[in-house]
Design a protein around this motif. Structure first.
Motif, short mmCIF file in Angstrom:
data_model
loop_
_atom_site.label_atom_id
_atom_site.label_comp_id
_atom_site.label_asym_id
_atom_site.label_seq_id
_atom_site.Cartn_x
_atom_site.Cartn_y
_atom_site.Cartn_z
N UNK A 87 -36.63 12.59 -38.81
CA UNK A 87 -34.77 12.10 -38.03
C UNK A 87 -34.93 13.03 -37.68
N UNK A 88 -35.40 14.46 -37.44
CA UNK A 88 -34.88 15.43 -36.89
C UNK A 88 -35.04 15.34 -35.32
N UNK A 90 -36.21 12.38 -33.96
CA UNK A 90 -35.28 11.27 -32.87
C UNK A 90 -33.92 11.49 -32.50
N UNK A 91 -34.05 12.15 -33.41
CA UNK A 91 -32.38 13.12 -32.28
C UNK A 91 -32.69 13.63 -31.74
N UNK A 93 -34.93 13.35 -28.83
CA UNK A 93 -35.49 12.35 -28.33
C UNK A 93 -34.48 11.50 -28.31
N UNK A 94 -33.41 11.27 -29.08
CA UNK A 94 -32.17 10.16 -28.20
C UNK A 94 -31.35 11.01 -27.52
N UNK A 95 -31.57 12.30 -27.72
CA UNK A 95 -30.43 13.52 -26.72
C UNK A 95 -31.57 13.16 -26.12
N UNK A 97 -33.00 11.55 -24.32
CA UNK A 97 -32.36 10.11 -23.21
C UNK A 97 -31.20 10.11 -23.12
N UNK A 98 -30.07 10.48 -23.72
CA UNK A 98 -29.07 10.19 -23.63
C UNK A 98 -28.53 11.46 -22.16
N UNK A 100 -30.34 12.03 -19.78
CA UNK A 100 -31.08 12.40 -18.94
C UNK A 100 -29.87 11.71 -17.53
N UNK A 101 -28.73 11.00 -18.19
CA UNK A 101 -27.44 10.39 -17.14
C UNK A 101 -26.23 10.79 -17.03
N UNK A 102 -26.65 12.62 -16.99
CA UNK A 102 -26.20 13.58 -17.28
C UNK A 102 -26.67 14.75 -15.92
#
Ligand code: SF4
Lengths: 115, 367
Positions: A87-88, A90-91, A93-95, A97-98, A100-102
């Motif tokens: 769970x940690x 995945x979070x 990984x999501x972070x 990905x998120x 990247x746009x910054x």
């Protein structure tokens, strides 16, 4: 800013509020909500809880489950022990990905996504 | 003993609007300019996507299609008629998940049968059906076994428990189906043009990632096993877009907290013990070899159709209903001429409007 294409004419500024207003809060007790094991009884049944509700769940398919574990419960059976570590991860990984746009490089080019 | 974990803070993050917004940006940046069709094949995703308004957040040209992921919806009329025929056997009490009761068969539904005095009980778990059988020794309890790999092992355990107890008044109508066979029918259909699959979370909890691998290898279709919170769904879509962007086709897991790559071996063993695969008939997809489960010979006495040999009425498909096309993702519910007119959740014409997981019902509620 990258030149985003808009889906159905939605404005960037309204996006955050919009997502926030659409995310359901709390009440629904669906399968997606992991339940924590409170007690394991002699007959292979466990008492489980989530969001203030209690249920019984059979542990036939998760014999490794212990008190304190979170399990996915479907139609009266625990079908998997939820992995805290994953769970940690995945979070994280999501972070990533998120984030990247910054990334300034990413933003200037409009794409140029790191492979 | 280890201290009890507290996962609640982590779990709350899967609803975090800031994360969701950032992921939407990532999706937009990665998405192919030529557009893409992503198909979701899980009723719970259908509902999550509709409820969180995720379709509206997609970049132009990205289409999110719903596939054959609603168990009640893919159940063919002949199977529904068979359950209705079983309900008409005097000594039988039907035990079923609630969704099934309102699905119209050729001329009736379980709800109509109940109004006509037949015995129908809504249960939450196959174990409730077992308990009913134990509590009512003069009744024959028939559990309606409809669903995918998430439900199949539970029903398998109920049958095994009944066998161990020597329970003679419990049986099942076995119409379980598995997902990979249906997915192959979908990706092999040239009419459908699916570019990538949002793979089901809890089916994959049971079977793991391996059974989907051929979709990537043989058909070049990327797939990401995805969870159900809004952030999970967006993450699944972002990972798909990234694969498309990089020209990869792999099966990835975005729902690692609930899915091990190898699945749940206890659950797979539970299925194998009681069931073997067979050809199943899917609404909209037709006969697919190996995509259904029937009881093994050793458990054949728990087969309700064999036990009661009910008389099944001739099949009549609901007139004008386009559920078959909706389930194959070639038609949005709103394009069905009957949608919201003749067909509503109060007066459903096809199963896709009945089940809460059905595409037509989700569109009706959220669009
Ligand atoms: S709207 Fe009703 S009639 Fe049309 S496809 Fe859906 S269920 Fe069938």
């Amino acid at each position: 800013m990258p030149p985003f294409q808009q889906g159905r004419g939605r404005h960037e500024a309204s996006l955050a509020n919009d997502i926030e207003s659409r995310i359901p809060r709390g009440s629904d007790m669906c399968l997606a909500v992991p339940m924590q094991i409170l007690e394991i009884k002699g007959d292979g049944m466990a008492r489980v809880t989530a969001m203030g509700a209690e249920r019984e769940a059979a542990l036939d398919l998760t014999p490794q489950a212990a008190v304190g574990d979170y399990v996915l419960v479907h139609a009266g059976f625990a079908i998997e022990v939820v992995d805290e570590q994953y769970a940690r991860e995945t979070l994280d990984l999501i972070q990533t990905m998120a984030d990247m746009v910054d990334d300034p490089l990413f933003n200037e080019a409009g794409e140029g996504v790191p492979a | 003993m280890a201290a009890p974990q507290d996962l609640s803070a982590e779990l709350a993050k899967f609803k975090d609007p800031k994360l969701a917004r950032d992921l939407v940006h990532a999706i937009r940046a990665f998405s192919p300019e030529s557009g893409a069709t992503l198909m979701e094949v899980c009723g719970t995703h259908t509902v999550s996507i509709a409820r969180a308004g995720i379709r509206d957040l997609m970049p132009e040209g990205t289409r999110l299609a719903s596939g054959p992921g609603c168990p009640v919806c893919v159940t063919c009329n002949r199977d529904i008629d068979t359950v209705i025929a079983l309900a008409r056997v005097p000594e039988v009490t039907i035990a079923t998940f609630g969704d099934m009761t309102r699905v119209p068969g050729s001329t009736s539904s379980l709800l109509a049968e109940q109004a006509a005095g037949r015995s129908i009980e809504i249960v939450y778990s196959p174990l409730d059906a077992l308990a009913l059988a134990q509590a009512n020794p003069t009744r024959q309890i028939v559990f309606v076994g409809v669903g995918f790999e998430t439900t199949t092992p539970l029903v398998a355990r109920a049958v095994k428990r009944a066998a161990d107890m020597g329970l003679s008044n419990f049986s099942i109508f076995a119409a379980h189906k598995n997902m990979p066979g249906a997915l192959e029918a979908i990706v092999a259909d040239p009419q459908l043009k699916v570019d990538a699959l949002i793979l089901p979370g809890h089916v994959s909890t049971i079977i793991g990632a391996e059974p989907y691998r051929f979709l990537a290898q043989r058909y070049g279709i990327p797939g990401v096993i995805t969870g159900f919170e809004p952030v999970d769904v967006l993450q699944g879509i972002a990972m798909i877009m990234r694969q498309l962007h990089e020209g990869r086709a792999e099966i990835e897991i975005a729902y690692a907290r609930g899915v091990m790559p190898e699945g749940n071996p206890h659950a797979v063993a539970a299925i194998d013990e009681v069931f073997e695969t067979c050809t199943a008939n899917w609404r909209g997809l037709g006969d697919i070899p190996g995509s259904g489960y029937r009881l093994r010979d050793q458990f054949a006495q728990f087969d309700a159709v064999r036990r009661f040999q009910p008389t099944i009425e001739p099949t009549i498909e609901p007139r004008g209903c386009r559920c078959g096309d909706v389930l194959r993702g070639i038609m949005a519910p709103s394009d069905c001429p009957l949608f919201r007119k003749a067909c509503t959740p109060e007066n459903p014409i096809g199963p896709c409007m009945v089940s809460s997981e059905g595409s037509c019902a989700a569109y009706y509620r959220y669009y």
